[in-house]
Design a protein around this motif. Structure first.
Motif, PDB file in Angstrom:
ATOM      1  N   GLN A  16      34.170  49.134  25.251  1.00  0.00           N
ATOM      2  CA  GLN A  16      33.894  48.975  26.674  1.00  0.00           C
ATOM      3  C   GLN A  16      32.658  49.735  27.113  1.00  0.00           C
ATOM      4  O   GLN A  16      32.010  49.401  28.082  1.00  0.00           O
ATOM      5  N   LEU A  47      45.040  51.052  34.204  1.00  0.00           N
ATOM      6  CA  LEU A  47      45.067  51.612  35.551  1.00  0.00           C
ATOM      7  C   LEU A  47      46.246  52.560  35.674  1.00  0.00           C
ATOM      8  O   LEU A  47      47.400  52.181  35.492  1.00  0.00           O
ATOM      9  N   LEU A  86      39.115  45.253  34.232  1.00  0.00           N
ATOM     10  CA  LEU A  86      39.846  46.508  34.027  1.00  0.00           C
ATOM     11  C   LEU A  86      41.095  46.251  33.194  1.00  0.00           C
ATOM     12  O   LEU A  86      41.853  45.308  33.453  1.00  0.00           O
ATOM     13  N   ARG A  87      41.311  47.110  32.200  1.00  0.00           N
ATOM     14  CA  ARG A  87      42.479  46.951  31.330  1.00  0.00           C
ATOM     15  C   ARG A  87      43.515  48.050  31.491  1.00  0.00           C
ATOM     16  O   ARG A  87      44.673  47.869  31.138  1.00  0.00           O
ATOM     17  N   LEU A 113      37.263  44.956  40.018  1.00  0.00           N
ATOM     18  CA  LEU A 113      37.099  45.288  38.597  1.00  0.00           C
ATOM     19  C   LEU A 113      37.979  44.366  37.759  1.00  0.00           C
ATOM     20  O   LEU A 113      38.981  44.778  37.164  1.00  0.00           O
ATOM     21  N   LEU A 115      38.218  48.582  43.835  1.00  0.00           N
ATOM     22  CA  LEU A 115      39.024  48.496  42.620  1.00  0.00           C
ATOM     23  C   LEU A 115      39.427  47.062  42.323  1.00  0.00           C
ATOM     24  O   LEU A 115      39.437  46.628  41.170  1.00  0.00           O
ATOM     25  N   LEU A 167      44.373  43.266  33.185  1.00  0.00           N
ATOM     26  CA  LEU A 167      45.067  44.549  33.076  1.00  0.00           C
ATOM     27  C   LEU A 167      46.117  44.502  31.968  1.00  0.00           C
ATOM     28  O   LEU A 167      46.918  43.570  31.893  1.00  0.00           O
ATOM     29  N   LEU A 221      43.652  41.910  39.229  1.00  0.00           N
ATOM     30  CA  LEU A 221      43.266  42.529  37.954  1.00  0.00           C
ATOM     31  C   LEU A 221      43.868  41.748  36.786  1.00  0.00           C
ATOM     32  O   LEU A 221      44.790  42.186  36.116  1.00  0.00           O
TER      33      LEU A 221
END
Length: 543
Positions: free
Chosen positions: A150, A239, A236-237, A233, A230, A259, A256
């Motif tokens: 990432q 949180l 995003l994986r 994103l 947020l 996620l 997300l």
């Protein structure tokens, strides 16, 4: 602020400039020139700095000596020493041996550090206490690979994101936390005492323990800020949020789509209750979900199928287990708390369909009075799946334990909290050949004695007993507890003495006695009546 320290050993002087000084380049040489002694005896100044410009300004005619990255062999030696010395107290001068099955994984982990000692030491610290845990090593390597995929910044920057911005007096305290495994419960006062012993607390005109509490509060207050964007994103994986009360969080989560890990155990419970079914239905990659009072996904697709960890799920009367959470059939870890008795049949059917289940935690709230505890959950919920190795029960009443042959073949960990058991639990668990951890908190066994029979508990390494009000005597027979490493006894105020058989438990490395009567602790002190029983134990702690 310039910190100058000097001591007279053949006119050797040492000076240190803190990072906060932010000296201009032209000031560096003038500072040292004014402070160094002019005694014309051939003395030298050695400067260490991470800033090349500073080194060049002090003496432009002398090229600085730049430290090189560690070689692969040196990196491996440092890593193994960090892990193995902490594991078995191997002297640092000795060559460290290493389990062959872990060496391939370990070398891959070390390779990601690029020869940087700080990264190697920090990663090694994460594996302390997990010396033979292949699964944990694999997970750590996957996390490192994912982070590097990432963000192409060096490993040290990844590891030091939080560290670099800390004030200097908090940095050693922060690094010290690396000796604890993830999610390990750290007792604040014990941690502060360890900081004091290590010399991390800077003495002022205050009680040193009070300063330690200030340090701890400051570290706890350094929480990441939730970005307003947020929800944008979308890649995003991971949180994890703490101590937040964000009313629009359910809407944010819905966006997300990539996620994989969602940890909301420390956010406001009111938020968790308002996370509607469609908030989770878009999270098709979700593997790990931890929270308080979620509603289940309203789909029968990938969200339910892919979920592998569902923990600290609080069940209320309005919770949907049937045709809701029971669609999650690939779970490896499941933790349920709350009104379990209101969903007894649905929970039982759900658990019976979890063929891959490895870890299970069931805790009924409230757990008192005793007559309101959940009766015989092992039998009623059919919880012994073939792969189950870890079980935690709370707020239960067990009239009879299953026979040892009925436990899963690799069952290794059992925890009992605020519960009642009739029958001889010690005798039953002593016959389990693979049991490694046994911890019981605030439980009633309706017996004044515990007998660890001859040859029992062959693999048990950790035994914890908390708040057994009726326990008066413990007996350890020959060859019982022959693998025990840690014994923790807390608030068993009627226990008269330590069992005599502990003198034969030569594997015991740590004995911790907390909130025990003064007379009891006195018996364990050197010269006391119980001292010879535990004189062979390297670490004895009384709190």
């Amino acid at each position: 602020m310039l910190i100058v320290s000097s001591f007279m050993i053949d006119y050797l002087y040492a000076m240190r400039i803190t990072e906060k000084d932010k000296l201009r380049r032209g000031d560096v040489f003038r500072t040292f020139h004014l402070l160094r002694p002019d005694i014309k005896n051939g003395s030298r100044i050695v400067i260490t700095t991470r800033i090349v410009e500073v080194a060049l300004q002090v003496d432009p005619g002398s090229p600085p000596h730049e430290l090189k990255s560690l070689t692969d062999d040196d990196s491996w030696d440092l890593f193994t020493k960090k892990v193995i010395i902490a594991h078995d107290n191997t002297p640092s001068s000795e060559k460290c041996s290493f389990p062959m099955q872990l060496e391939e994984l370990g070398r891959k982990i070390v390779k990601t550090c690029g020869g940087l000692s700080l990264a190697i030491v920090l990663l090694g610290g994460l594996l302390i206490g997990k010396f033979e845990d292949y699964k944990t090593w694999s997970i750590l390597l996957e996390i490192i690979y994912w982070q590097l995929s990432q963000d192409l910044t060096p490993c040290t920057k990844i590891l030091a994101l939080s560290y670099n911005d800390l004030p200097s007096y908090l940095k050693p305290c922060f690094l010290y936390l690396g000796i604890y495994p993830e999610d390990y419960e750290i007792f604040a006062q014990r941690l502060i005492r360890m900081w004091i012993a290590e010399g991390f607390i800077v003495q002022r005109n205050e009680i040193v323990e009070d300063i330690g509490e200030e340090y701890l509060e400051e570290l706890a207050g350094l929480r990441p800020i939730l970005p307003k964007s947020l929800g944008k994103l979308v890649h995003l994986r991971y949180l994890r949020l703490r101590n937040l009360d964000v009313s629009n969080l359910p809407t944010i989560i819905r966006n997300l789509r990539n996620l994989q890990i969602l940890d909301l155990r420390y956010v406001s419970a009111t938020i968790n209750r308002h996370i509607k079914a469609d908030s989770l239905s878009n999270l098709h990659q979700l593997r790990y979900l931890r929270g308080v009072a979620f509603n289940p996904p309203n789909d029968e697709g990938s969200t339910s199928r892919n979920l592998q960890t569902l923990n600290v799920l609080k069940l209320k009367q309005w919770s949907r287990v049937k045709d809701g959470w029971d669609k999650c059939t690939n779970l490896k870890k499941l933790g349920l708390v709350g009104d379990l008795h209101l969903h007894e049949e649905d929970i039982s059917i759900w658990i019976s369909n979890l063929d891959k289940l490895e870890c299970l935690s069931l805790e009924k709230w409230p757990s008192k009075p005793e007559e309101d505890r959940l009766k015989n959950p092992i039998e009623r919920f059919s919880i012994f799946s073939k792969n189950l190795y870890k079980l935690c029960l709370g707020g239960v009443y067990i009239e009879k334990l299953p026979e040892p042959c009925d436990f899963p073949h690799n069952f290794s960990s059992f925890t009992l909290v605020r519960s009642t058991i009739r029958g001889d639990i010690i005798s039953t668990f002593g016959k389990l050949p693979t049991l490694v951890d046994l911890c019981m908190y605030d439980c009633s066994l309706h017996s004044k004695e515990m007998i660890f029979s001859h040859g029992g508990f062959p693999k048990l390494q950790v035994l914890g007993l908390w708040s057994f009000e009726d326990l008066e005597e413990m007996h350890v027979e020959e060859r019982s507890l022959r693998s025990l490493k840690v014994l923790f006894i807390n608030e068993c105020r009627n226990l008269k003495m330590l069992p005599d058989g502990l003198r034969h438990v030569t594997t015991l490395q740590r004995l911790a006695l907390k909130n025990m009567p003064k007379e009891f602790n006195g018996r364990v002190d050197k010269g006391g009546e119980d001292w010879e029983k535990v004189a062979h134990v390297p670490t004895i702690i009384t709190l």
